[in-house]
Scaffold this active site. Structure first.
Site, PDB file in Angstrom:
ATOM      1  N   VAL A  83       0.685  -1.337  -0.055  1.00 15.22           N
ATOM      2  CA  VAL A  83       0.028   0.024  -0.026  1.00 15.22           C
ATOM      3  C   VAL A  83       0.818   1.140  -0.077  1.00 15.22           C
ATOM      4  CG1 VAL A  83      -1.638   1.425   1.197  1.00 15.22           C
ATOM      5  CG2 VAL A  83      -1.966  -1.103   1.071  1.00 15.22           C
TER       6      VAL A  83
ATOM      7  N   THR B  55      -5.163  -0.614   6.837  1.00 14.66           N
ATOM      8  CA  THR B  55      -6.593  -1.132   7.008  1.00 14.66           C
ATOM      9  C   THR B  55      -6.735  -1.121   8.465  1.00 14.66           C
ATOM     10  OG1 THR B  55      -6.594  -2.078   4.846  1.00 14.66           O
ATOM     11  CG2 THR B  55      -8.152  -2.872   6.813  1.00 14.66           C
TER      12      THR B  55
ATOM     13  N   PHE C 106      -8.431   0.899  -1.774  1.00 15.45           N
ATOM     14  CA  PHE C 106      -8.950  -0.298  -2.521  1.00 15.45           C
ATOM     15  C   PHE C 106      -8.113  -1.007  -3.565  1.00 15.45           C
ATOM     16  CE2 PHE C 106     -11.951   2.648  -0.624  1.00 15.45           C
ATOM     17  CZ  PHE C 106     -12.746   1.945   0.397  1.00 15.45           C
ATOM     18  N   LEU C 107      -6.854  -1.105  -3.423  1.00 13.32           N
ATOM     19  CA  LEU C 107      -6.064  -1.474  -4.425  1.00 13.32           C
ATOM     20  C   LEU C 107      -5.770  -3.204  -4.603  1.00 13.32           C
ATOM     21  CD1 LEU C 107      -2.902   0.572  -3.432  1.00 13.32           C
ATOM     22  CD2 LEU C 107      -4.725   1.284  -5.133  1.00 13.32           C
TER      23      LEU C 107
ATOM     24  N   LYS D 193     -13.998   0.249   4.456  1.00 12.48           N
ATOM     25  CA  LYS D 193     -13.031  -0.443   3.864  1.00 12.48           C
ATOM     26  C   LYS D 193     -13.246  -1.726   4.306  1.00 12.48           C
ATOM     27  CE  LYS D 193      -9.178  -2.323   2.888  1.00 12.48           C
ATOM     28  NZ  LYS D 193      -8.525  -2.518   1.390  1.00 12.48           N
TER      29      LYS D 193
ATOM     30  N   GLY E 137      -7.556 -15.713  -1.202  1.00 12.79           N
ATOM     31  CA  GLY E 137      -6.513 -16.097  -0.335  1.00 12.79           C
ATOM     32  C   GLY E 137      -6.021 -14.532  -0.225  1.00 12.79           C
TER      33      GLY E 137
ATOM     34  N   CYS F  60      -5.463 -10.087   2.326  1.00 18.06           N
ATOM     35  CA  CYS F  60      -6.720  -8.842   2.909  1.00 18.06           C
ATOM     36  C   CYS F  60      -8.049  -9.631   3.148  1.00 18.06           C
ATOM     37  CB  CYS F  60      -6.924  -8.030   1.631  1.00 18.06           C
ATOM     38  SG  CYS F  60      -5.451  -6.873   1.078  1.00 18.06           S
TER      39      CYS F  60
ATOM     40  N   LYS G  53      -3.310 -15.790  -6.232  1.00 19.98           N
ATOM     41  CA  LYS G  53      -4.229 -15.392  -7.612  1.00 19.98           C
ATOM     42  C   LYS G  53      -2.921 -15.131  -8.624  1.00 19.98           C
ATOM     43  CE  LYS G  53      -4.370 -10.432  -6.782  1.00 19.98           C
ATOM     44  NZ  LYS G  53      -5.374  -9.154  -7.080  1.00 19.98           N
TER      45      LYS G  53
ATOM     46  N   ARG H 292       0.780 -15.522   0.398  1.00 18.72           N
ATOM     47  CA  ARG H 292      -0.195 -15.306   1.788  1.00 18.72           C
ATOM     48  C   ARG H 292      -1.613 -15.957   1.517  1.00 18.72           C
ATOM     49  NH1 ARG H 292       1.337  -9.346   3.434  1.00 18.72           N
ATOM     50  NH2 ARG H 292       1.331  -9.150   1.299  1.00 18.72           N
TER      51      ARG H 292
HETATM   52  C1  UGA Z   1      -8.539  -7.149  -2.222  1.00 16.51           C
HETATM   53  C2  UGA Z   1      -9.552  -6.238  -2.871  1.00 16.51           C
HETATM   54  O1  UGA Z   1     -10.004  -6.641  -4.136  1.00 16.51           O
HETATM   55  C3  UGA Z   1      -9.019  -4.828  -2.896  1.00 16.51           C
HETATM   56  O2  UGA Z   1     -10.068  -4.033  -3.347  1.00 16.51           O
HETATM   57  C4  UGA Z   1      -8.375  -4.375  -1.669  1.00 16.51           C
HETATM   58  O3  UGA Z   1      -8.000  -3.270  -1.589  1.00 16.51           O
HETATM   59  C5  UGA Z   1      -7.462  -5.271  -1.155  1.00 16.51           C
HETATM   60  O4  UGA Z   1      -7.949  -6.746  -1.129  1.00 16.51           O
HETATM   61  C6  UGA Z   1      -6.822  -4.976   0.020  1.00 16.51           C
HETATM   62  O5  UGA Z   1      -7.617  -4.799   0.911  1.00 16.51           O
HETATM   63  O6  UGA Z   1      -5.917  -4.485   0.332  1.00 16.51           O
HETATM   64  P1  UGA Z   1      -6.371  -8.474  -3.568  1.00 16.51           P
HETATM   65  O7  UGA Z   1      -6.449  -9.135  -2.058  1.00 16.51           O
HETATM   66  O8  UGA Z   1      -5.308  -7.990  -4.021  1.00 16.51           O
HETATM   67  O9  UGA Z   1      -7.456  -7.159  -3.244  1.00 16.51           O
HETATM   68  O10 UGA Z   1      -7.018  -9.675  -4.461  1.00 16.51           O
HETATM   69  P2  UGA Z   1      -8.463  -9.659  -5.246  1.00 16.51           P
HETATM   70  O11 UGA Z   1      -8.175  -9.578  -6.643  1.00 16.51           O
HETATM   71  O12 UGA Z   1      -9.392  -9.070  -4.705  1.00 16.51           O
HETATM   72  O13 UGA Z   1      -8.705 -11.353  -5.028  1.00 16.51           O
HETATM   73  C7  UGA Z   1      -8.680 -12.023  -3.758  1.00 16.51           C
HETATM   74  C8  UGA Z   1      -8.915 -13.398  -3.836  1.00 16.51           C
HETATM   75  O14 UGA Z   1     -10.127 -13.753  -4.284  1.00 16.51           O
HETATM   76  C9  UGA Z   1      -8.073 -14.296  -4.943  1.00 16.51           C
HETATM   77  O15 UGA Z   1      -7.717 -15.299  -4.086  1.00 16.51           O
HETATM   78  C10 UGA Z   1      -8.935 -14.410  -5.889  1.00 16.51           C
HETATM   79  O16 UGA Z   1      -8.665 -15.823  -6.329  1.00 16.51           O
HETATM   80  C11 UGA Z   1     -10.314 -14.678  -5.470  1.00 16.51           C
HETATM   81  N1  UGA Z   1     -11.310 -14.513  -6.252  1.00 16.51           N
HETATM   82  C12 UGA Z   1     -11.466 -13.067  -6.677  1.00 16.51           C
HETATM   83  C13 UGA Z   1     -12.260 -15.618  -6.468  1.00 16.51           C
HETATM   84  O17 UGA Z   1     -12.071 -16.594  -6.026  1.00 16.51           O
HETATM   85  N2  UGA Z   1     -13.263 -15.269  -7.100  1.00 16.51           N
HETATM   86  C14 UGA Z   1     -13.612 -14.028  -7.990  1.00 16.51           C
HETATM   87  O18 UGA Z   1     -14.633 -13.962  -8.504  1.00 16.51           O
HETATM   88  C15 UGA Z   1     -12.679 -13.112  -7.566  1.00 16.51           C
END
Ligand code: UGA
Length: 453
Positions: free
Chosen positions: A11, A121, A155-156, A209, A262, A265, A326, A333
């Site tokens: 962040v 956060t 919200f990154l 948040k 995973g 966040c 992802k 993590r």
């Molecule tokens: C998430 C939020 O999307 C951000 O908006 C937020 O700022 C961030 O947490 C944070 O609090 O710092 P992030 O953890 O980078 O971001 O990843 P995401 O792209 O949101 O994916 C999170 C997990 O959900 C991954 O494991 C992904 O595989 C899973 N996922 C996502 C699914 O299983 N299905 C979906 O449809 C979307």
């Protein structure tokens, strides 16, 4: 504007680089000297699209500086952005040690009125605690400066953090209107580009948040639970997703069924929100269910393997494509792959692992084990006659992998796709034995006879 950002993690670093891109003069400070040296020389310590180029661009303009001297950063400006980590405590609550440490150092060392902006956060009410802490320090040192505390959550998403900062869906700032004025200036270039800046109370901003992350996690656990029903009755969760996502009230995003969320966040923030609710005496059944469904979903791969191999997983060789939580990140993590790997090692399976970028991050968190072979490529995983292939992360290179080649390599062994990378039609046409989440199973006509013994 001159801005100091404390914390050079995801962040802090992305915010510092992007604020410099907006034309501000930014000092990014972190007590980790090695990291600061690396950053000052233009090396990016995290795998994040666009960040290395932007980092170097901004270092060259002179708008961006790095320092491991927190006092120096405090002395350079009156706008302080706190972006230090808030890891989870064993009871699920957020550990605010680093946030409080920075705030108290600023209170001790400031020589003027200043503004503290919390980007980390933090649980709702942390702004009040920071305000009280800072005020006590100022009173004790007989300083009469005014230190305002406001909230500006981020919200990154990892993997697209630079894009998300510069093209945010919205920016949230929380605090008394008078204290928010510098933030309006700070974000003016983005507002000029049409991004909406929402102002609200500090507590609302803090809670918004956690609510955003809990809502997104909720959508994922919801679709994953429905996927279990779909799987059982022979429906297709991807068709259902299209069916419900086209309803404007539901929306199509975050409804991809898979093997659970995973990262740093969703799991941590969900538990912290539940912990906040518990301390307020509020029932947390929905928040707990989101977390519990996610834990169950991480077992989906091993459940399929157990079904396919009739619980005889000892000595079979399982290839795993994708280790990061992802795609487009090397972050391990709370990655679903870790749950799968640990369960398969316990069952005595041999593993052939590959991830396009997270190999060294994975080696750091997984124990050395003679059952594990670290592979050089996706193809290398399949080379020596594996009994099953698992997809744990939906990297584009796996989605693009020629199915004709994959079918040849698998020679009838099943593909257990935890991220629904291929359409059922393609899998069927290729004659794969294909298990995917919430969709009918496809059996190859050349099913391999299992002889692992
Ligand atoms: C998430 C939020 O999307 C951000 O908006 C937020 O700022 C961030 O947490 C944070 O609090 O710092 P992030 O953890 O980078 O971001 O990843 P995401 O792209 O949101 O994916 C999170 C997990 O959900 C991954 O494991 C992904 O595989 C899973 N996922 C996502 C699914 O299983 N299905 C979906 O449809 C979307």
């Amino acid at each position: 504007m001159r801005i100091s950002v404390y914390g050079a993690g995801y962040v802090g670093l992305v915010s510092a680089v992007c604020l410099a891109k907006l034309g501000h003069h930014v000092i990014c400070a972190d007590i980790n000297e090695d990291k600061i040296k690396l950053l000052a020389s233009g090396e990016c310590p995290i795998f994040e699209e666009q960040l290395p180029d932007l980092l170097n661009e901004q270092l060259k303009t002179g708008h961006l500086q790095f320092s491991s001297d927190i006092s120096y950063a405090i002395g350079q400006t009156t706008i302080h952005v706190i972006a230090t980590g808030t890891p989870g405590n064993p009871d699920g609550s957020a550990d605010l040690t680093q946030v409080f440490a920075v705030a108290s150092q600023i209170a001790h060392e400031t020589n003027s009125n200043c503004l503290l902006i919390t980007k980390s956060t933090v649980p709702v009410g942390t702004g009040d605690q920071l305000e009280a802490l800072v005020q006590t320090i100022l009173n004790n040192s007989k300083k009469s400066y005014r230190v305002d505390v406001v909230s500006n959550p981020e919200f990154l998403r990892e993997g697209s953090a630079v894009h998300d900062f510069l093209n945010a869906d919205r920016i949230i700032i929380g605090g008394e209107p008078e204290t928010l004025k510098p933030l309006h200036l700070m974000y003016q270039p983005l507002v000029d580009n049409g991004i909406s800046l929402l102002t609200m109370s500090r507590k609302s901003a803090e809670l918004a948040k956690y609510t955003a992350n809990a809502m997104l996690a909720c959508k994922i656990s919801f679709i994953n639970q429905i996927s279990r029903i779909a799987e059982e009755v022979g429906a297709d969760i991807d068709e259902i997703r299209l069916g419900i996502g086209s309803d404007g009230r539901i929306g199509p995003h975050f409804l991809r069924a898979g093997i659970g969320y995973g990262g740093s966040c969703f799991p941590k923030d969900g538990r912290a929100l539940a912990q906040t609710a518990r301390t307020l005496g509020i029932e947390t059944n929905l928040l707990d269910a989101i977390d519990a469904i996610n834990d169950q979903q991480k077992n989906w791969v091993v459940e399929q393997l157990n079904k396919h191999f009739n619980h005889q997983l000892k000595n079979i060789t399982v290839g795993i494509w994708g280790l990061a939580f992802k795609p487009d990140t090397d972050d391990m993590r709370e990655a679903s792959s870790l749950v799968i790997i640990k369960a398969l090692i316990k069952a005595g399976s041999k593993l052939r692992l590959y991830d396009p970028v997270a190999m060294s991050a994975a080696r750091n968190v997984l124990p050395e084990d003679k059952l594990i072979t670290w592979c050089k490529s996706a193809g290398h995983v399949c080379e020596e006659g594996i009994d099953a292939l698992v997809i744990a992360t939906e990297w584009q290179q796996f989605k693009n992998y020629p199915l004709s080649l994959l079918v040849k390599n698998l020679a009838g062994a099943p593909l257990i796709d935890g991220r629904n990378c291929f359409s059922l039609t393609k899998a069927k046409d290729a004659n794969l034995t294909y298990y995917s989440v919430g969709r009918p199973k496809i059996l190859s006509t050349e099913r391999k006879v299992h002889d692992a013994g």
